[in-house]
Each structure stands twice: as C-alpha cells, then as structure tokens.
Design a protein around this motif. Structure first.
Motif, PDB file in Angstrom:
ATOM      1  N   PRO A 123       0.822  -1.206   0.000  1.00 34.34           N
ATOM      2  CA  PRO A 123       0.000   0.000   0.000  1.00 34.34           C
ATOM      3  C   PRO A 123       0.861   1.263   0.000  1.00 34.34           C
ATOM      4  N   ALA A 124       0.465   2.235  -0.831  1.00 35.17           N
ATOM      5  CA  ALA A 124       1.291   3.426  -0.974  1.00 35.17           C
ATOM      6  C   ALA A 124       0.472   4.631  -1.413  1.00 35.17           C
ATOM      7  N   LYS A 125       1.038   5.787  -1.117  1.00 32.67           N
ATOM      8  CA  LYS A 125       0.551   7.054  -1.633  1.00 32.67           C
ATOM      9  C   LYS A 125       1.073   7.159  -3.058  1.00 32.67           C
ATOM     10  N   VAL A 126       0.214   7.559  -4.003  1.00 32.53           N
ATOM     11  CA  VAL A 126       0.605   7.610  -5.407  1.00 32.53           C
ATOM     12  C   VAL A 126       0.334   9.002  -5.962  1.00 32.53           C
ATOM     13  N   ARG A 127       1.304   9.490  -6.712  1.00 30.80           N
ATOM     14  CA  ARG A 127       1.151  10.747  -7.455  1.00 30.80           C
ATOM     15  C   ARG A 127       1.486  10.427  -8.910  1.00 30.80           C
ATOM     16  N   ILE A 128       0.666  10.932  -9.831  1.00 26.73           N
ATOM     17  CA  ILE A 128       0.857  10.614 -11.244  1.00 26.73           C
ATOM     18  C   ILE A 128       0.757  11.887 -12.072  1.00 26.73           C
ATOM     19  N   SER A 129       1.589  11.955 -13.108  1.00 26.73           N
ATOM     20  CA  SER A 129       1.409  12.995 -14.121  1.00 26.73           C
ATOM     21  C   SER A 129       1.293  12.313 -15.471  1.00 26.73           C
ATOM     22  N   SER A 130       0.441  12.887 -16.330  1.00 26.97           N
ATOM     23  CA  SER A 130       0.240  12.315 -17.663  1.00 26.97           C
ATOM     24  C   SER A 130      -0.343  13.368 -18.588  1.00 26.97           C
ATOM     25  N   PHE A 131      -0.011  13.233 -19.858  1.00 24.20           N
ATOM     26  CA  PHE A 131      -0.575  14.133 -20.862  1.00 24.20           C
ATOM     27  C   PHE A 131      -2.053  13.849 -21.079  1.00 24.20           C
ATOM     28  N   SER A 132      -2.447  12.569 -20.971  1.00 22.78           N
ATOM     29  CA  SER A 132      -3.858  12.240 -21.190  1.00 22.78           C
ATOM     30  C   SER A 132      -4.316  11.170 -20.202  1.00 22.78           C
ATOM     31  N   ILE A 133      -5.587  10.822 -20.280  1.00 19.08           N
ATOM     32  CA  ILE A 133      -6.199   9.856 -19.370  1.00 19.08           C
ATOM     33  C   ILE A 133      -7.248   9.058 -20.148  1.00 19.08           C
ATOM     34  N   SER A 178      -8.528  -2.433  -3.501  1.00 18.60           N
ATOM     35  CA  SER A 178      -7.673  -3.496  -2.967  1.00 18.60           C
ATOM     36  C   SER A 178      -6.762  -2.987  -1.858  1.00 18.60           C
ATOM     37  N   GLY A 179      -6.731  -1.671  -1.658  1.00 18.04           N
ATOM     38  CA  GLY A 179      -5.904  -1.089  -0.607  1.00 18.04           C
ATOM     39  C   GLY A 179      -4.483  -0.777  -1.038  1.00 18.04           C
ATOM     40  N   LEU A 180      -4.134  -1.025  -2.296  1.00 20.94           N
ATOM     41  CA  LEU A 180      -2.766  -0.755  -2.742  1.00 20.94           C
ATOM     42  C   LEU A 180      -2.507   0.739  -2.932  1.00 20.94           C
ATOM     43  N   ILE A 181      -3.515   1.494  -3.334  1.00 19.36           N
ATOM     44  CA  ILE A 181      -3.386   2.955  -3.386  1.00 19.36           C
ATOM     45  C   ILE A 181      -4.104   3.520  -2.171  1.00 19.36           C
ATOM     46  N   THR A 182      -3.342   4.206  -1.311  1.00 23.74           N
ATOM     47  CA  THR A 182      -3.931   4.794  -0.101  1.00 23.74           C
ATOM     48  C   THR A 182      -4.372   6.237  -0.332  1.00 23.74           C
ATOM     49  N   SER A 183      -3.714   6.937  -1.240  1.00 24.61           N
ATOM     50  CA  SER A 183      -4.158   8.262  -1.681  1.00 24.61           C
ATOM     51  C   SER A 183      -3.621   8.466  -3.086  1.00 24.61           C
ATOM     52  N   LEU A 184      -4.354   9.251  -3.876  1.00 24.86           N
ATOM     53  CA  LEU A 184      -4.004   9.418  -5.285  1.00 24.86           C
ATOM     54  C   LEU A 184      -4.151  10.877  -5.687  1.00 24.86           C
ATOM     55  N   THR A 185      -3.066  11.431  -6.208  1.00 27.05           N
ATOM     56  CA  THR A 185      -3.044  12.779  -6.750  1.00 27.05           C
ATOM     57  C   THR A 185      -2.586  12.679  -8.192  1.00 27.05           C
ATOM     58  N   CYS A 186      -3.265  13.394  -9.090  1.00 31.74           N
ATOM     59  CA  CYS A 186      -2.892  13.362 -10.501  1.00 31.74           C
ATOM     60  C   CYS A 186      -2.720  14.768 -11.051  1.00 31.74           C
ATOM     61  N   LEU A 187      -1.812  14.883 -11.975  1.00 36.84           N
ATOM     62  CA  LEU A 187      -1.556  16.128 -12.687  1.00 36.84           C
ATOM     63  C   LEU A 187      -1.701  15.819 -14.172  1.00 36.84           C
ATOM     64  N   PHE A 188      -2.698  16.432 -14.820  1.00 39.69           N
ATOM     65  CA  PHE A 188      -2.996  16.166 -16.218  1.00 39.69           C
ATOM     66  C   PHE A 188      -2.786  17.422 -17.062  1.00 39.69           C
ATOM     67  N   ASP A 189      -2.595  17.205 -18.351  1.00 38.22           N
ATOM     68  CA  ASP A 189      -2.474  18.314 -19.275  1.00 38.22           C
ATOM     69  C   ASP A 189      -3.820  19.024 -19.413  1.00 38.22           C
TER      70      ASP A 189
END
Length: 130
Positions: free
Chosen positions: A6-16, A30-41
């Motif tokens: 389980p982990a805190k996840v941060r993601i950047s991507s041009f698209s989704i 499933s509990g593998l992502i405990t928090s999720l932040t995303c940065l999109f174009d």
C-alpha cells in the motif's frame, strides 16, 4: 505496487482514459493505493471532460497544467519509487520505454518538480461539474 505494498501515489500524464481510471478504482479498493493525486495536461479538460468528471470522483486531488511528463511516484514507509515512462495512461500499440528509480536523491528531486507543478496548477473538484 505488489512489490511496494500500500502506498501514496502521485501521477502525471498528458492524457487519461477510462481504462486507467478503472485501474485506479481497483487499486484503491484493494488497498494498494492509499491516496491518489494526478496532474494532467490542460487538453484533458478541453477534449475529455467526461473522463475528467469520472476521474474527479475517483482521484483525491487533480491538477491541470501544460504537461507532457509521464511519471508515477509510489511512496510508503519502506519505498520511494518513481516510474518515468514515455507512455500516457492509455492503451496503444506503440513501442514505449521507461525507467524505475528507487534512489532517494533522484526521487526527492523529481518529486520537488512535481509538487511545484501541482501547486501552480488549476485544481479540479467534483463540484466543478454540478
């Protein structure tokens, strides 16, 4: 994430894509992502507003900026891993490349860039779509 747990996840991507968002849902359930932040174009807001609405109900925090970097930061008590890849969050038939870095200095250095970009970004919330 099976390796890190389980982990805190941060993601950047041009698209989704819907496929990526549904993967986030499964990883959160499933509990593998405990928090999720995303940065999109910013183009996601212009051309994929329906997906952005869906994402805003799944992702804790979303920022929008001019970005082409594709990175995933995975962090918990035992791991600090960054994945840098040429692939967007979509399914395609193109050849892609990437690296996985677990050296703390490089992780922190790239995370500082991500956090600066995120802090300067336009924020998206589910309320925006009401």
């Amino acid at each position: 994430m099976e390796e890190t747990g389980p982990a805190k996840v941060r993601i950047s991507s041009f698209s989704i894509t819907e496929t990526a968002i549904r993967s986030f849902v499964r990883l959160q359930e499933s509990g593998l992502i405990t928090s999720l932040t995303c940065l999109f174009d910013l183009s996601v807001k212009r051309y994929r507003v329906g997906l952005l609405f869906f994402a805003s109900n799944v992702i804790s925090e979303i920022g929008m900026t001019n970005i082409h970097a594709k990175m995933a930061f995975i962090e918990n008590e035992n791991w600090k891993v960054i994945v840098i890849t040429s692939a967007n969050l979509n399914i395609n038939d193109k050849k892609e490349a990437g690296v996985i870095i677990s050296i703390p200095y490089h992780y922190q250095n790239m995370l500082a860039h991500y956090e600066k970009w995120y802090n300067e970004s336009l924020k998206v919330t589910p309320d925006e779509f009401n």
